[in-house]
Write a protein that holds these residues in place. Sequence first.
Motif, PDB file in Angstrom:
ATOM      1  N   THR A 253      -5.321 -11.488   2.587  1.00 28.59           N
ATOM      2  CA  THR A 253      -5.505 -10.052   1.986  1.00 28.59           C
ATOM      3  C   THR A 253      -5.524  -8.950   3.372  1.00 28.59           C
ATOM      4  OG1 THR A 253      -6.882 -10.655   0.086  1.00 28.59           O
ATOM      5  CG2 THR A 253      -6.857  -8.297   0.839  1.00 28.59           C
ATOM      6  N   GLN A 256      -2.017  -8.876   4.333  1.00 27.45           N
ATOM      7  CA  GLN A 256      -1.331  -7.896   3.589  1.00 27.45           C
ATOM      8  C   GLN A 256      -1.514  -6.524   3.993  1.00 27.45           C
ATOM      9  OE1 GLN A 256      -1.814  -8.771  -0.510  1.00 27.45           O
ATOM     10  NE2 GLN A 256      -0.371  -7.117  -1.271  1.00 27.45           N
ATOM     11  N   GLU A 257      -2.815  -6.155   4.038  1.00 29.31           N
ATOM     12  CA  GLU A 257      -3.163  -4.778   4.034  1.00 29.31           C
ATOM     13  C   GLU A 257      -2.541  -4.082   5.551  1.00 29.31           C
ATOM     14  OE1 GLU A 257      -7.400  -5.044   1.760  1.00 29.31           O
ATOM     15  OE2 GLU A 257      -7.495  -4.584   3.851  1.00 29.31           O
ATOM     16  N   LYS A 258      -2.518  -5.191   6.278  1.00 35.13           N
ATOM     17  CA  LYS A 258      -2.002  -4.588   7.798  1.00 35.13           C
ATOM     18  C   LYS A 258      -0.668  -4.488   7.676  1.00 35.13           C
ATOM     19  CE  LYS A 258      -1.954  -6.638  12.477  1.00 35.13           C
ATOM     20  NZ  LYS A 258      -0.564  -6.842  12.487  1.00 35.13           N
ATOM     21  N   GLU A 259       0.398  -5.249   6.810  1.00 36.87           N
ATOM     22  CA  GLU A 259       1.757  -4.981   6.748  1.00 36.87           C
ATOM     23  C   GLU A 259       2.064  -3.679   5.842  1.00 36.87           C
ATOM     24  OE1 GLU A 259       3.439  -8.344   4.994  1.00 36.87           O
ATOM     25  OE2 GLU A 259       3.238  -9.703   6.659  1.00 36.87           O
ATOM     26  N   GLU A 260       0.895  -3.398   4.769  1.00 35.18           N
ATOM     27  CA  GLU A 260       1.274  -2.181   4.212  1.00 35.18           C
ATOM     28  C   GLU A 260       1.135  -0.972   5.109  1.00 35.18           C
ATOM     29  OE1 GLU A 260      -1.556  -2.748   0.927  1.00 35.18           O
ATOM     30  OE2 GLU A 260      -0.217  -4.136  -0.098  1.00 35.18           O
ATOM     31  N   ARG A 261       0.132  -0.971   6.289  1.00 34.48           N
ATOM     32  CA  ARG A 261      -0.138   0.090   6.861  1.00 34.48           C
ATOM     33  C   ARG A 261       1.209   0.381   7.919  1.00 34.48           C
ATOM     34  NH1 ARG A 261      -5.600  -2.151   7.002  1.00 34.48           N
ATOM     35  NH2 ARG A 261      -5.144  -3.155   9.012  1.00 34.48           N
TER      36      ARG A 261
END
Length: 262
Positions: A253, A256-261
């Motif tokens: 998770t 994934q959040e890192k990639e979305e930012r």
Amino acid sequence: MPKTFCVVGHDARQRAAAQTLRVGGFRVVGPENAALADYVLLPMSQERVSDEVARTLQAVRPGTLLLAGRPGQPVRRAAQEASLPLVDYFRRPELECLNAVPTAEGCLALLLQLRQRTIWESDFLVLGYGRIGRAVARRLELLGGRVTVAARSAEQRANARCAGHRAAPLSALPELLPDEDTVINTIPAMVLPRGLLQKLPPDALIIDLASRPGGTDFAAAAELGVRAEHALALPGKCAPHTAGTLIAQTVMTMLQEKEERV
């Protein structure tokens, strides 16, 4: 091409984390192939830099992200000296919340092992009503235990009452302890000093679930003949597969959040 995780450590928790990462689509390698890794998953609660961790930090590529749970200062220092970013996955609130479940179940296992009575129709005093306190109190109640929660916060005491437990302020411990032979502490501060330990009945049992140094004066407990168990790292001991799976899910998770930012 899938990203690669180097998973350091061979205990059941790390093995379960590795398997969950594979299922999640990551390639998983051991420390011997650390140079191939995009990310490194270090073992939980490393208070020292083991030889395996040291070799891994030397082998990885510059900028490789290290993920660790409650890393000690030596591990943090080693990562800084190697110019490698280090993230503590245990600071994630969802992992703290989910980890309360295997911690509470491990506590129940200890109670059944160390006591000679059922949980059903037994009295329990739970100190603190945070994530772990709530999880423990709820499970004791479901098994027929009679639970009193002692907490400093009026809101926590109100929540405990709403859940069907008796509740009292910590200032009431001098009056509560003489009638309680099983105490479960979840507060990471000194709440059971010698003066209060002396008020416990003979053969009392304390299970302290708080992180180091705990909330019990363990030296005084030993001198007074009070059995006090500092039950650290229960998820890894009692439910390592679940603990490793939760760690891997949390780490995925985070990535994934890192990639979305980006």
